[in-house]
Design a protein around this motif. Structure first.
Motif, PDB file in Angstrom:
ATOM      1  N   VAL A  68      46.523 -28.885 -79.613  1.00  0.00           N
ATOM      2  CA  VAL A  68      47.853 -29.477 -79.526  1.00  0.00           C
ATOM      3  C   VAL A  68      48.228 -29.559 -78.059  1.00  0.00           C
ATOM      4  O   VAL A  68      48.517 -28.542 -77.423  1.00  0.00           O
ATOM      5  N   LEU A 123      57.329 -34.014 -81.866  1.00  0.00           N
ATOM      6  CA  LEU A 123      55.930 -33.638 -82.053  1.00  0.00           C
ATOM      7  C   LEU A 123      55.230 -34.893 -82.556  1.00  0.00           C
ATOM      8  O   LEU A 123      55.690 -35.506 -83.527  1.00  0.00           O
ATOM      9  N   THR A 124      54.183 -35.326 -81.853  1.00  0.00           N
ATOM     10  CA  THR A 124      53.491 -36.545 -82.285  1.00  0.00           C
ATOM     11  C   THR A 124      51.984 -36.317 -82.383  1.00  0.00           C
ATOM     12  O   THR A 124      51.425 -35.524 -81.614  1.00  0.00           O
ATOM     13  N   ASP A 125      51.379 -37.028 -83.331  1.00  0.00           N
ATOM     14  CA  ASP A 125      49.908 -37.003 -83.441  1.00  0.00           C
ATOM     15  C   ASP A 125      49.326 -38.301 -82.891  1.00  0.00           C
ATOM     16  O   ASP A 125      48.164 -38.595 -83.083  1.00  0.00           O
ATOM     17  N   TYR A 170      55.426 -39.321 -85.841  1.00  0.00           N
ATOM     18  CA  TYR A 170      56.104 -38.275 -85.083  1.00  0.00           C
ATOM     19  C   TYR A 170      57.137 -37.564 -85.948  1.00  0.00           C
ATOM     20  O   TYR A 170      57.570 -38.083 -86.983  1.00  0.00           O
ATOM     21  N   LYS A 171      57.523 -36.376 -85.518  1.00  0.00           N
ATOM     22  CA  LYS A 171      58.639 -35.636 -86.120  1.00  0.00           C
ATOM     23  C   LYS A 171      59.586 -35.266 -84.988  1.00  0.00           C
ATOM     24  O   LYS A 171      59.130 -34.762 -83.946  1.00  0.00           O
ATOM     25  N   LYS A 208      48.449 -36.046 -78.536  1.00  0.00           N
ATOM     26  CA  LYS A 208      48.726 -35.207 -79.702  1.00  0.00           C
ATOM     27  C   LYS A 208      49.421 -33.976 -79.164  1.00  0.00           C
ATOM     28  O   LYS A 208      48.782 -33.104 -78.570  1.00  0.00           O
ATOM     29  N   LEU A 218      52.595 -27.855 -89.244  1.00  0.00           N
ATOM     30  CA  LEU A 218      52.947 -28.945 -88.320  1.00  0.00           C
ATOM     31  C   LEU A 218      51.908 -29.083 -87.202  1.00  0.00           C
ATOM     32  O   LEU A 218      51.507 -30.196 -86.845  1.00  0.00           O
ATOM     33  N   LEU A 219      51.451 -27.949 -86.683  1.00  0.00           N
ATOM     34  CA  LEU A 219      50.483 -27.985 -85.576  1.00  0.00           C
ATOM     35  C   LEU A 219      49.135 -28.529 -86.048  1.00  0.00           C
ATOM     36  O   LEU A 219      48.502 -29.348 -85.380  1.00  0.00           O
ATOM     37  N   THR A 226      49.295 -32.180 -86.557  1.00  0.00           N
ATOM     38  CA  THR A 226      49.281 -32.891 -85.272  1.00  0.00           C
ATOM     39  C   THR A 226      47.842 -33.075 -84.802  1.00  0.00           C
ATOM     40  O   THR A 226      47.425 -34.165 -84.428  1.00  0.00           O
ATOM     41  N   LEU A 284      50.554 -36.103 -89.417  1.00  0.00           N
ATOM     42  CA  LEU A 284      51.993 -35.786 -89.393  1.00  0.00           C
ATOM     43  C   LEU A 284      52.794 -36.656 -90.356  1.00  0.00           C
ATOM     44  O   LEU A 284      53.838 -36.219 -90.862  1.00  0.00           O
TER      45      LEU A 284
END
Ligand code: AMP
Ligand code: GLY
Length: 430
Positions: free
Chosen positions: A94, A204-206, A210-211, A271, A313-314, A317, A322
């Motif tokens: 991450v 938080l984006t992959d 995103y969130k 990410k 969540l991690l 990602t 996500l």
């Protein structure tokens, strides 16, 4: 899952504290960690920029997921190092690539990125020593105050707000000619001053989806009523009352979506966290800066506010999943108060014995600059030493709990601000 957190601050203690609560976490290591992280995982004495050391440890310990706390290893390319090693490329990480980390590593890059993707920000122009004369003329006719920013990483000290043209000219010369911030100020971004209330929004984006995480307000100055020198951050509060649904929708539409889409359209591997420093100017969000990590001490309120399993969540990602993952939050407010060594952000002593941590109940003690002594005592080992997080049904109650915790802890020349959250209480009560 076997997890490694990189870093040694309050942010990393909060990450480790939250990760350790996950049923998915089989083993947790922190490199290099502090006295607090050793209570929830195993500290490993490897520096965050020792990529070879980290890589060897990850292979040896069969780590599944690496969470990078600070910006330095990201800007130096830890993600690319992992990608370029056939064994490490399989490990979840991450943290953005070196290219993505330029959003924080170069203010000039981030300003140009915002321009390309129509993200609202202060108008600016970049100068180097080659066009010093032009820069001096530019600041001389710039409306006041005017903001000067060292392009590169300057440990939070590279921004100067000049109230007079003379101060602006002097500062520009010091940065470009006298290398006030070393190489970091070989380029200087000169920008318009934005008048408003600041807010930090975390994403938080992959890279695909995103969130948006809970928002927070931090307190950067050392002195009460926001006076004195800038610090890493002296306290934080979530939720922030002016960040209502309407404002946050504007942030999502005007800032978050174009940022995530912009990274994707430019083929930048990202990410990880995007920490967006925003100014609320009469209800409209303007980006002051991007950081490519979580905030410290904002993490010490944002992660406690999240109810769901952080490891979900991690992991999502790292695995680009996500879009199929969500999270819930606790209804309460959270505030944190940072306790620092007397003298910080200037010079300060280390090695003072800290007493009273065990007497704290009703608040969470996150360690930042601490170290275990020979007798198992906890000693100061940095400027920002502890962050005490309180929870409550209102911001007022959360502050009461945090300050109650603070009152139990002491060491020689300890200092903290007594006015964390007071501006928010005024906003709520008006
Ligand atoms: P930074 O190092 O980019 O976080 O900037 C440090 C602080 O300077 C920010 O938290 C703001 O309070 C302030 N600042 C930066 N840019 C501006 C701006 N354009 N207008 C007003 N304040 C600013
Ligand atoms: N608290 C501000 C930062 O982490 O940069």
């Amino acid at each position: 899952m076997r997890i490694l957190v990189l870093g040694s601050g309050g942010r990393e203690h909060a990450f480790s504290w939250k990760i350790a609560q996950s049923p998915k976490c089989e083993a947790l290591f922190i490199a290099p960690g502090n006295a607090g992280t050793s209570e929830v995982g195993t500290n490993v004495n490897i520096a965050v920029t020792d990529f070879e050391g980290i890589g060897n440890f990850v292979k040896q310990e069969k780590i599944d997921l690496v969470v990078v706390g600070p910006e330095d290893p990201l800007v130096k390319g830890i993600t690319n190092y992992f990608k370029n090693d056939s064994d490490l490329a399989q490990v979840g990480l991450v943290g953005p690539s070196k290219e993505g980390a330029q959003l924080e590593g170069s203010k000039d890059f981030s300003k140009q990125f915002m321009e390309r993707h129509q993200v609202p920000t202060a108008k600016s122009k970049t100068f180097t020593v080659e066009n010093l004369e032009e820069g001096l003329n530019y600041v001389s006719s710039h409306p006041l105050p005017v903001v000067l920013k060292a392009d590169g990483l300057a440990a939070g000290k590279g921004v100067i707000i000049a109230e007079t043209h003379e101060h602006a000219r002097e500062t520009l010369t010091e940065m470009l000619v006298d290398a006030k911030f070393g190489d970091a100020s070989s380029r200087v971004v000169i920008e318009q001053y934005l008048d408003g209330i600041e807010l930090s929004v975390f994403v938080l984006t992959d890279g695909e989806s995103y969130k948006i995480l809970p928002e927070a307000k931090d307190y950067k100055r050392i002195g009460e009523q926001d006076t004195g020198l800038n610090t890493g951050g002296m306290g934080a509060v979530t939720p922030v009352p002016f960040a209502n649904a309407e404002f946050l929708q504007r942030v999502e539409d005007r800032v978050v979506k174009p940022t995530v889409n912009g990274l994707k359209s430019e083929g930048i591997d990202y990410k990880g966290f995007i920490f967006i420093g925003l100014m609320n100017v009469n209800g409209d969000p303007y980006v002051i800066e991007y950081n490519v990590r979580m905030g410290d001490p904002e993490t010490q309120v944002v992660l406690p506010k999240i109810k769901s399993d952080l490891v979900d969540l991690l992991e999502a990602t790292a695995k680009v999943n996500l879009a199929n993952t969500d999270y819930t939050t606790h209804p309460e407010a959270f505030t944190t108060v940072v306790m620092v060594s007397g003298g910080y952000p200037g010079s300060y002593p280390k090695g003072q014995v800290i007493s009273g941590i065990d007497a704290v109940d009703g608040a969470t003690v996150f360690h930042a600059g601490t170290k275990q002594g020979d007798q198992n005592e906890v000693r100061t080992n940095g400027g920002r030493v502890l962050a005490i997080t309180g929870k409550g049904e209102s911001v007022e109650k959360a502050l009461e709990n945090a300050y109650n915790g603070v009152s139990k802890i002491s060491w020689q020349d300890e200092y903290h601000r007594r006015d964390i959250g007071q501006d928010i209480l005024r906003l709520i009560n008006n």
